[in-house]
Design a protein around this motif. Structure first.
Motif, PDB file in Angstrom:
ATOM      1  N   ASN A  52       0.840  -1.208   0.000  1.00  0.00           N
ATOM      2  CA  ASN A  52       0.000   0.000   0.000  1.00  0.00           C
ATOM      3  C   ASN A  52       0.868   1.248   0.000  1.00  0.00           C
ATOM      4  N   VAL A  79     -10.265  -6.087  -3.470  1.00  0.00           N
ATOM      5  CA  VAL A  79     -10.495  -5.485  -2.162  1.00  0.00           C
ATOM      6  C   VAL A  79     -11.988  -5.250  -1.959  1.00  0.00           C
ATOM      7  N   GLY A  80     -12.488  -5.688  -0.839  1.00  0.00           N
ATOM      8  CA  GLY A  80     -13.896  -5.475  -0.535  1.00  0.00           C
ATOM      9  C   GLY A  80     -14.813  -6.536  -1.109  1.00  0.00           C
ATOM     10  N   LEU A  81     -14.260  -7.533  -1.791  1.00  0.00           N
ATOM     11  CA  LEU A  81     -15.111  -8.588  -2.342  1.00  0.00           C
ATOM     12  C   LEU A  81     -15.031  -9.839  -1.466  1.00  0.00           C
ATOM     13  N   HIS A 109      -2.354  -6.189  -4.202  1.00  0.00           N
ATOM     14  CA  HIS A 109      -1.348  -6.584  -3.228  1.00  0.00           C
ATOM     15  C   HIS A 109      -1.796  -7.865  -2.544  1.00  0.00           C
TER      16      HIS A 109
END
Lengths: 219, 244, 224
Positions: free
Chosen positions: A40, A167-169, A196
């Motif tokens: 990140n 991300v977020g899944l 990442h």
């Protein structure tokens, strides 16, 4: 082999803060999936935004399909390269799923016969066909992401850049996403995925990896 | 000097802005500007943000200057076009004063922007400002930038879908901005409701008071500085009214 | 005595159809109970009711009652609820709103008017629990998704709740963070805290003592 994106001696620095990104040399092939990896804050998103022309480099050049982005408008770039934001709700704004798909046509008041069919086909293909009148605020994260992809594909870009798409899944939606990526590759599109997360990297283990570390891009 | 107590900075900002609003005579305003710049240098302002903001407001600044020059007709004429006075002394002076006024306000705001949010909150709480008020302020300040980012993100996404903004007619552009504004506001409303739930789930608003883990303490230097600022303020105000 | 108990809970959002009808559930101290169900079945709504967010922040037609260690939730003050029930939500980005990790963790204890020394202790303890002690002064913006969720969990732990409610808190975590969060939950159970979590994945069942399934507004306990 066709080169989709080629970057030479790219340098970029944000006005705020002392972060700089440098990428001496980068080639992304058409028809293949490439991974852009790194921690990140390492500069992956910055690199992607530079490729799409959202950010303009302070030095060096980016070429998409042989044309320098410095000579193209955002609209012209968008017709070649699609960009999926990390938070897809940032690129949705039209109220309902169907309005979202036809937003550009309405805005430009263009002929709607062919594009209506295209929109319908895309929604069906991504499993959103039943949700046409659903408000975008009542879509799940995965559905929002697929809708954003559909709106991008309306313009038929040859190359796609996806920013941290996992991300977020949840697991189920991640699997759907991987299948979509395979599908897009079969159509001959080029894809660059910023990530990442190991799961995705392992899923596409054979793909060329571009590493970004503290603003340094290397193969 | 950047670790000066936020309360001292607040006091300094108050002095600068009230001076900027009270003064109308150029030499006083110029003096205040100098005083204000001194502050931004020693208190550690967010200089990059300040520079960006100045650049953004530049057209507005020039417009204000122009308006003053054109509409203030008193004073010695300085520049003529065929006997018709274009620029008068008063117009120039007033324009310059107004410019400096804006500049001072921007600079003092930059000093507060350069300060750590938590320190400001802690300072507010020491000043017995109700925490509901100071949190409202903090959240508003944190939300405003996201507001403009989500608007510009929507514009970027739309252009990447192949829309040439520059080629749109003014009517269409305005209609587009109107269409984009609604979802941006709706998004902000949804986010703020979620934030309210999350904050409450962690006890925000449970008690009439709250403690602060971060402590800000007025040091001797801070008190001395406050005293000096106070005296300076009184002297300046007196001077302004008694020696025109 | 049950740590958390729902009795005959029915709920609908205004004039829409009934989302929950006569739902009973309980969680004992030291127990982890998982709530499963298809999306849209009302799992999140039940979490909100169990944690008092409904009717405190969201309205709707609510019947029945939630008991916290035998006391009706609605008769407790917000302070008493927050001291006992901690809620971790799905999206870490919406749960963090301060510049640094330390600020984030101090927020809850500050709201409860704890003295500074106590707050310092709790920050250290909570960071240690999620294995992020070295991140105390780091800006939250620079953390990865999984790290953010661990900080959100630490922020809840800093309130030392006796009941933890997790609303699909695992769904967005990478493998490393999942393992750490699971470790935290196991330790919480050993300490006698009650855990009520919404999670559909098979891989989380190992944590659970009991499992409920919510479907068509009805709840039933399923065998592990």
């Amino acid at each position: 082999m066709t080169v989709a994106i080629s970057v030479t001696d790219l340098v970029f620095g944000y006005q705020k803060g002392n972060f700089t990104l440098s990428c001496p040399h980068l080639r992304l092939e058409q028809g293949k999936l490439s991974l852009i990896t790194g921690a990140n804050g390492s500069g992956k998103t910055t690199l992607a935004k530079l490729i799409c022309g959202i950010l303009r480099p302070s030095g060096g050049s980016v070429q998409i399909f042989g044309q320098a982005t410095s000579e193209l408008s955002l609209g012209e770039i968008g017709r070649q390269v699609g960009y999926l934001f990390q938070d897809p709700s940032r690129q949705l704004f039209a109220g309902t799923v169907w309005k979202e798909m036809t937003f550009v046509d309405h805005l430009l008041e263009s002929e709607q016969g062919t594009s209506t069919k295209k929109a319908q086909d895309l929604l069906d293909r991504f499993g959103l066909g039943e949700l046409k009148s659903r408000s975008i605020y009542f879509l799940s994260g995965g559905e929002k992401q697929r809708l954003a992809l559909c709106t991008i594909l309306m313009g038929e870009p040859r190359f796609l850049i996806l920013d941290e798409p996992t991300v977020g899944l949840d697991k189920q939606n991640r699997v759907i996403l991987y299948d979509i990526l395979d599908d897009l590759l079969r159509e001959g599109r080029g894809i660059a995925v910023i990530t990442h997360e190991n799961e995705l990297i392992e899923r596409f283990a054979g793909a060329p990896q571009i590493k970004v570390e503290r603003g340094q891009v290397s193969l | 000097m950047s670790r000066v107590d936020p309360r001292v900075k607040l006091f300094w900002v108050m002095l600068c802005t009230s001076g900027a609003l009270i003064f109308v005579r150029l030499p006083w305003m110029a003096g205040l500007l100098l005083f204000c710049r001194l502050g931004t240098f020693s208190f550690g302002a967010d200089r990059k943000a300040l520079r960006g903001r100045l650049a953004r407001f530049l057209p507005l600044f020039l417009l204000i200057l122009l308006v003053h020059i054109v509409f203030v007709r008193t004073g010695t004429p300085l520049l003529f076009i065929r006997k018709y006075p274009i620029v008068t002394f008063d117009g120039l002076m007033r324009g310059a004063t107004t410019l400096m006024r804006f500049f001072i306000i921007l600079c003092s705001a930059a000093v507060m922007a350069g300060e750590n949010t938590r320190r400001v909150l802690a300072a507010f709480s020491k000043m017995k400002v109700p925490y509901l008020f100071s949190f409202m302020l903090m959240i508003a300040l944190r939300f405003l930038p996201t507001f403009s980012t989500s608007f510009s993100d929507a514009l970027i996404a739309l252009q990447l879908r192949g829309v040439e903004l520059k080629r749109l007619s003014l009517v269409k552009k305005l209609r587009l901005y109107r269409d984009l504004l609604l979802p941006v506001v709706a998004d902000a409303v949804v986010k703020s409701r979620v934030l309210a739930v999350v904050m409450e789930a962690r006890g925000f608003g449970a008690m009439p008071r709250r403690t602060s883990y971060l402590e800000v303490r007025m040091t001797l230097r801070d008190w001395v500085l406050t005293g000096v600022l106070f005296v300076l303020g009184i002297v300046a105000l007196g001077g302004y009214y008694f020696f025109p | 005595m049950n740590a958390l108990e729902g009795r005959q809970i029915s709920f609908s959002y205004g004039r829409g159809k009934t989302l929950l009808s006569q739902v009973d559930f309980y969680v004992q101290p030291g127990e982890c109970v998982i709530l499963q169900g298809p999306s849209g079945s009302g799992k999140t709504t039940l979490c909100h009711i169990a944690g008092g967010i409904i009717p405190r922040s969201f309205s709707g037609d609510l019947e029945g009652e939630v008991l916290l260690f035998g006391t009706p939730l609605h008769s407790l003050s917000l302070a008493d609820v927050v001291k006992n029930v901690g809620i971790l939500f799905q999206n870490p980005d919406s749960q963090l709103f301060f510049p640094t990790v330390e600020d984030e963790l101090a927020f809850g204890p500050e709201n409860l008017c704890l003295p500074r020394e106590e707050i310092a202790l709790r920050i250290a303890e909570a960071l240690d629990a999620v294995e992020m002690s070295s991140f105390r002064l780091v800006e939250t913006d620079t953390l990865s998704h999984g790290q953010k969720q661990r900080i959100a969990l630490a922020a809840v732990l800093a309130l030392r709740p006796r009941v933890l409610i997790l609303d699909e808190a695992f769904s967005q975590l990478d493998t490393a963070s999942t393992a750490i969060v699971k470790g935290v939950l196991r330790r919480q159970k050993e300490l006698g805290q009650a855990i009520f979590m919404v999670e559909n994945g098979e891989e989380h069942l190992e944590l659970a003592e009991r499992v409920y399934e919510l479907q068509g507004g009805q709840i039933r306990e399923v065998a592990l």
